[in-house]
Motif scaffolding. Structure first.
Motif, PDB file in Angstrom:
ATOM      1  N   THR A 261       0.202 -32.258 -27.518  1.00 27.51           N
ATOM      2  CA  THR A 261      -0.100 -30.899 -27.961  1.00 27.51           C
ATOM      3  C   THR A 261      -0.938 -30.153 -26.933  1.00 27.51           C
ATOM      4  O   THR A 261      -1.546 -30.752 -26.042  1.00 27.51           O
ATOM      5  CB  THR A 261      -0.879 -30.906 -29.286  1.00 27.51           C
ATOM      6  N   LEU A 262      -0.995 -28.839 -27.096  1.00 29.07           N
ATOM      7  CA  LEU A 262      -1.896 -28.022 -26.291  1.00 29.07           C
ATOM      8  C   LEU A 262      -3.346 -28.381 -26.577  1.00 29.07           C
ATOM      9  O   LEU A 262      -4.154 -28.574 -25.654  1.00 29.07           O
ATOM     10  CB  LEU A 262      -1.653 -26.538 -26.598  1.00 29.07           C
ATOM     11  N   HIS A 263      -3.694 -28.488 -27.857  1.00 28.24           N
ATOM     12  CA  HIS A 263      -5.120 -28.687 -28.170  1.00 28.24           C
ATOM     13  C   HIS A 263      -5.640 -30.036 -27.708  1.00 28.24           C
ATOM     14  O   HIS A 263      -6.802 -30.157 -27.317  1.00 28.24           O
ATOM     15  CB  HIS A 263      -5.429 -28.444 -29.654  1.00 28.24           C
ATOM     16  N   HIS A 264      -4.775 -31.060 -27.676  1.00 22.79           N
ATOM     17  CA  HIS A 264      -5.246 -32.346 -27.167  1.00 22.79           C
ATOM     18  C   HIS A 264      -5.363 -32.370 -25.640  1.00 22.79           C
ATOM     19  O   HIS A 264      -5.962 -33.293 -25.091  1.00 22.79           O
ATOM     20  CB  HIS A 264      -4.343 -33.476 -27.653  1.00 22.79           C
TER      21      HIS A 264
ATOM     22  N   LEU B 157     -13.332 -34.782 -29.216  1.00 22.83           N
ATOM     23  CA  LEU B 157     -14.030 -34.864 -30.495  1.00 22.83           C
ATOM     24  C   LEU B 157     -15.350 -34.098 -30.460  1.00 22.83           C
ATOM     25  O   LEU B 157     -15.799 -33.588 -31.485  1.00 22.83           O
ATOM     26  CB  LEU B 157     -14.267 -36.329 -30.864  1.00 22.83           C
ATOM     27  N   ASP B 158     -15.943 -33.983 -29.292  1.00 24.87           N
ATOM     28  CA  ASP B 158     -17.182 -33.223 -29.163  1.00 24.87           C
ATOM     29  C   ASP B 158     -16.997 -31.765 -29.572  1.00 24.87           C
ATOM     30  O   ASP B 158     -17.887 -31.156 -30.162  1.00 24.87           O
ATOM     31  CB  ASP B 158     -17.691 -33.289 -27.718  1.00 24.87           C
ATOM     32  N   ASP B 159     -15.834 -31.195 -29.249  1.00 19.67           N
ATOM     33  CA  ASP B 159     -15.563 -29.807 -29.623  1.00 19.67           C
ATOM     34  C   ASP B 159     -15.429 -29.660 -31.131  1.00 19.67           C
ATOM     35  O   ASP B 159     -15.757 -28.609 -31.695  1.00 19.67           O
ATOM     36  CB  ASP B 159     -14.285 -29.316 -28.947  1.00 19.67           C
ATOM     37  N   VAL B 160     -14.961 -30.701 -31.790  1.00 20.51           N
ATOM     38  CA  VAL B 160     -14.758 -30.661 -33.235  1.00 20.51           C
ATOM     39  C   VAL B 160     -16.067 -30.860 -33.985  1.00 20.51           C
ATOM     40  O   VAL B 160     -16.385 -30.114 -34.918  1.00 20.51           O
ATOM     41  CB  VAL B 160     -13.743 -31.736 -33.678  1.00 20.51           C
TER      42      VAL B 160
ATOM     43  N   GLY C 233     -19.268 -32.179 -32.264  1.00 15.84           N
ATOM     44  CA  GLY C 233     -20.431 -32.492 -31.438  1.00 15.84           C
ATOM     45  C   GLY C 233     -21.622 -31.610 -31.705  1.00 15.84           C
ATOM     46  O   GLY C 233     -22.766 -32.003 -31.464  1.00 15.84           O
ATOM     47  N   GLY C 234     -21.376 -30.409 -32.201  1.00 14.55           N
ATOM     48  CA  GLY C 234     -22.462 -29.499 -32.586  1.00 14.55           C
ATOM     49  C   GLY C 234     -22.258 -29.144 -34.044  1.00 14.55           C
ATOM     50  O   GLY C 234     -22.155 -30.027 -34.898  1.00 14.55           O
ATOM     51  N   LEU C 235     -22.201 -27.839 -34.336  1.00 18.60           N
ATOM     52  CA  LEU C 235     -21.804 -27.450 -35.672  1.00 18.60           C
ATOM     53  C   LEU C 235     -20.331 -27.798 -35.863  1.00 18.60           C
ATOM     54  O   LEU C 235     -19.516 -27.640 -34.964  1.00 18.60           O
ATOM     55  CB  LEU C 235     -22.017 -25.945 -35.872  1.00 18.60           C
ATOM     56  N   LEU C 236     -19.985 -28.273 -37.047  1.00 18.49           N
ATOM     57  CA  LEU C 236     -18.615 -28.669 -37.323  1.00 18.49           C
ATOM     58  C   LEU C 236     -17.678 -27.470 -37.192  1.00 18.49           C
ATOM     59  O   LEU C 236     -17.936 -26.401 -37.743  1.00 18.49           O
ATOM     60  CB  LEU C 236     -18.512 -29.241 -38.734  1.00 18.49           C
ATOM     61  N   CYS C 237     -16.581 -27.660 -36.447  1.00 12.45           N
ATOM     62  CA  CYS C 237     -15.591 -26.602 -36.259  1.00 12.45           C
ATOM     63  C   CYS C 237     -14.318 -26.979 -37.017  1.00 12.45           C
ATOM     64  O   CYS C 237     -13.475 -27.718 -36.498  1.00 12.45           O
ATOM     65  CB  CYS C 237     -15.288 -26.396 -34.780  1.00 12.45           C
ATOM     66  N   PRO C 238     -14.152 -26.493 -38.242  1.00 11.69           N
ATOM     67  CA  PRO C 238     -13.015 -26.935 -39.055  1.00 11.69           C
ATOM     68  C   PRO C 238     -11.666 -26.532 -38.485  1.00 11.69           C
ATOM     69  O   PRO C 238     -10.668 -27.212 -38.722  1.00 11.69           O
ATOM     70  CB  PRO C 238     -13.270 -26.264 -40.411  1.00 11.69           C
ATOM     71  N   HIS C 239     -11.612 -25.444 -37.715  1.00 15.00           N
ATOM     72  CA  HIS C 239     -10.323 -24.991 -37.194  1.00 15.00           C
ATOM     73  C   HIS C 239      -9.843 -25.833 -36.015  1.00 15.00           C
ATOM     74  O   HIS C 239      -8.729 -25.635 -35.530  1.00 15.00           O
ATOM     75  CB  HIS C 239     -10.404 -23.511 -36.834  1.00 15.00           C
ATOM     76  N   LEU C 240     -10.665 -26.791 -35.566  1.00 16.12           N
ATOM     77  CA  LEU C 240     -10.243 -27.750 -34.546  1.00 16.12           C
ATOM     78  C   LEU C 240      -9.997 -29.138 -35.131  1.00 16.12           C
ATOM     79  O   LEU C 240      -9.652 -30.066 -34.401  1.00 16.12           O
ATOM     80  CB  LEU C 240     -11.293 -27.848 -33.432  1.00 16.12           C
ATOM     81  N   PHE C 241     -10.165 -29.272 -36.437  1.00 18.69           N
ATOM     82  CA  PHE C 241      -9.940 -30.568 -37.082  1.00 18.69           C
ATOM     83  C   PHE C 241      -8.447 -30.784 -37.282  1.00 18.69           C
ATOM     84  O   PHE C 241      -7.759 -29.957 -37.874  1.00 18.69           O
ATOM     85  CB  PHE C 241     -10.657 -30.633 -38.423  1.00 18.69           C
ATOM     86  N   CYS C 242      -7.956 -31.893 -36.764  1.00 18.07           N
ATOM     87  CA  CYS C 242      -6.529 -32.201 -36.861  1.00 18.07           C
ATOM     88  C   CYS C 242      -6.363 -33.707 -36.959  1.00 18.07           C
ATOM     89  O   CYS C 242      -7.304 -34.475 -36.764  1.00 18.07           O
ATOM     90  CB  CYS C 242      -5.784 -31.664 -35.637  1.00 18.07           C
ATOM     91  N   LYS C 243      -5.145 -34.115 -37.262  1.00 15.34           N
ATOM     92  CA  LYS C 243      -4.771 -35.522 -37.231  1.00 15.34           C
ATOM     93  C   LYS C 243      -3.508 -35.661 -36.388  1.00 15.34           C
ATOM     94  O   LYS C 243      -2.539 -34.924 -36.628  1.00 15.34           O
ATOM     95  CB  LYS C 243      -4.542 -36.051 -38.647  1.00 15.34           C
ATOM     96  N   PRO C 244      -3.524 -36.544 -35.391  1.00 16.03           N
ATOM     97  CA  PRO C 244      -4.628 -37.397 -34.968  1.00 16.03           C
ATOM     98  C   PRO C 244      -5.818 -36.569 -34.476  1.00 16.03           C
ATOM     99  O   PRO C 244      -5.630 -35.525 -33.853  1.00 16.03           O
ATOM    100  CB  PRO C 244      -4.045 -38.218 -33.820  1.00 16.03           C
TER     101      PRO C 244
ATOM    102  N   ALA D 218      -8.513 -29.111 -44.604  1.00 17.23           N
ATOM    103  CA  ALA D 218      -7.156 -29.542 -44.258  1.00 17.23           C
ATOM    104  C   ALA D 218      -7.044 -29.771 -42.759  1.00 17.23           C
ATOM    105  O   ALA D 218      -7.632 -29.042 -41.955  1.00 17.23           O
ATOM    106  CB  ALA D 218      -6.147 -28.489 -44.709  1.00 17.23           C
ATOM    107  N   ALA D 219      -6.264 -30.778 -42.384  1.00 15.40           N
ATOM    108  CA  ALA D 219      -6.086 -31.112 -40.968  1.00 15.40           C
ATOM    109  C   ALA D 219      -4.967 -30.270 -40.362  1.00 15.40           C
ATOM    110  O   ALA D 219      -3.874 -30.189 -40.911  1.00 15.40           O
ATOM    111  CB  ALA D 219      -5.758 -32.597 -40.825  1.00 15.40           C
ATOM    112  N   GLY D 220      -5.258 -29.655 -39.219  1.00 13.42           N
ATOM    113  CA  GLY D 220      -4.237 -28.882 -38.530  1.00 13.42           C
ATOM    114  C   GLY D 220      -4.857 -27.784 -37.691  1.00 13.42           C
ATOM    115  O   GLY D 220      -5.814 -27.133 -38.112  1.00 13.42           O
ATOM    116  N   VAL D 221      -4.316 -27.581 -36.482  1.00 15.49           N
ATOM    117  CA  VAL D 221      -4.760 -26.517 -35.586  1.00 15.49           C
ATOM    118  C   VAL D 221      -3.593 -25.549 -35.415  1.00 15.49           C
ATOM    119  O   VAL D 221      -2.486 -25.968 -35.067  1.00 15.49           O
ATOM    120  CB  VAL D 221      -5.204 -27.070 -34.217  1.00 15.49           C
ATOM    121  N   PHE D 222      -3.835 -24.262 -35.643  1.00 16.22           N
ATOM    122  CA  PHE D 222      -2.779 -23.258 -35.564  1.00 16.22           C
ATOM    123  C   PHE D 222      -2.781 -22.653 -34.166  1.00 16.22           C
ATOM    124  O   PHE D 222      -3.558 -21.764 -33.850  1.00 16.22           O
ATOM    125  CB  PHE D 222      -2.998 -22.177 -36.621  1.00 16.22           C
TER     126      PHE D 222
END
Length: 333
Positions: free
Chosen positions: A186-189, A194-197, A199-210, A252-256
């Protein structure tokens, strides 16, 4: 400065149904000639009738853009007659371990029991697409699944097995060992860890699986993509969820990523002096792996700044509110 890509392909895409399909399908259809559409709807796409109806809905939602949905069936214990009937209409069958990701309930719970169906797919020359994760510790799930890929690659040497959205250096090493293995990334990988997701404040829009992995994994994936390794294909895994399902307990897991894929890929490859290999990564490799010719569709990007919207409908996109250096030149339709 401009660059034109010829028939760019997204080899792993979630389009959903209903209002969400109407929102997101035109964004992928504008920028890509074709895309492999995932079948994990509710209920999943397990019959030819449902598959053909879903394909028709996608084509309608994609208008007025030229766009070919490459359809997949949700893996189950199909008989030969069902697969033969579906074969002209599908590019592959998608296997999810039960409960491993969004809408994967009803997936495979016994990996050993699927082998008779894999033998049937091999005989009918239907590719197997796999969400390759275990139910172990989240950072180890892909690594724990790699022996499964290896066993299947050895037992079914004529079966094309696509390791979907790989996230680890270990998966790349396995890819090199078996000619019947291919992979999407993927582009996002290629951009986050994991630090971006978290490492600081939780960023839900970067949470995905895997889940995004370590910096060394990202660097290995990026190097392979920039080199356009022959059996490594681009697949966005763009997965839209409404904001109230992302910014919530039980996120929910997924990056748009659909609206920003090509601008960010061009920028990424340009910064690494690899623009001449982007065509292979976003189209040519997939054509060779799957042995198909997509519709002719040139897509031109211009070096021109634009700001990514905060939302598309109810969905927050990757790089929301940020300024990108490249823009897709929207064709007249």
């Amino acid at each position: 400065m401009e660059i034109t890509l010829h028939a760019p392909l997204d080899m792993h895409l979630h389009l959903r149904e209903g209002a969400m399909l109407q929102t997101v399908a035109p964004l992928s259809a504008r920028d890509f000639a074709a895309a492999v559409v995932m079948p994990n709807l509710v209920p999943p796409v397990t019959s030819l009738e449902r598959l053909l109806a879903y394909r028709e809905a996608i084509v309608a939602a994609a208008q007025p853009h030229q766009f070919l949905p490459l359809m997949t069936l949700f893996f189950q214990d199909y008989d030969e007659a069902s697969l033969r009937a579906a074969r002209p209409h599908i590019i592959g069958v998608k296997l999810y371990p039960d409960g491993v990701t969004t809408n994967s309930a009803g997936g495979v719970s016994d990996l050993a029991a699927v082998e008779p169906t894999l033998a049937l797919l091999e005989r009918l020359a239907i590719p197997l697409l796999v969400h390759g994760e275990s139910h172990g510790f989240v950072l180890d799930r892909e690594a724990e699944f790699l022996p499964v890929y290896e066993r299947w690659a050895q037992r079914f040497p004529q079966l094309t097995i696509v390791m979907e959205h790989i996230t680890t250096a270990g998966a790349l090493q396995l890819l090199q060992r078996y000619p019947n293995l291919a992979a999407t990334v993927t582009l996002h990988h290629l951009l986050i860890t994991l630090d971006d997701v978290a490492g600081g404040l939780l960023c839900p829009h970067l949470f995905c699986k895997p889940i995004a992995k370590r910096p060394e994994d990202r660097e290995a994936l990026l190097a392979a993509a920039l080199a356009a390794q022959p059996r490594l294909m681009f697949g966005s895994d763009s997965a839209p969820h409404p904001v109230d399902r992302k910014e919530a307990a039980g996120c929910a897991a997924g990056v748009f990523t659909a609206p920003v894929i090509l601008p960010l890929l061009v920028d990424l490859f340009a910064r690494h002096h690899a623009l001449e290999r982007l065509q292979a990564f976003v189209s040519d490799n997939a054509r060779a792996v799957y042995g198909f010719t997509p519709p002719a569709k040139p897509v031109t990007l211009r070096q021109e700044a634009w700001q990514v919207p905060a939302r598309y409908g109810t969905v927050v996109p990757f790089y929301a509110n940020q300024t990108l250096a490249w823009r897709v030149e929207v064709p007249r339709v």
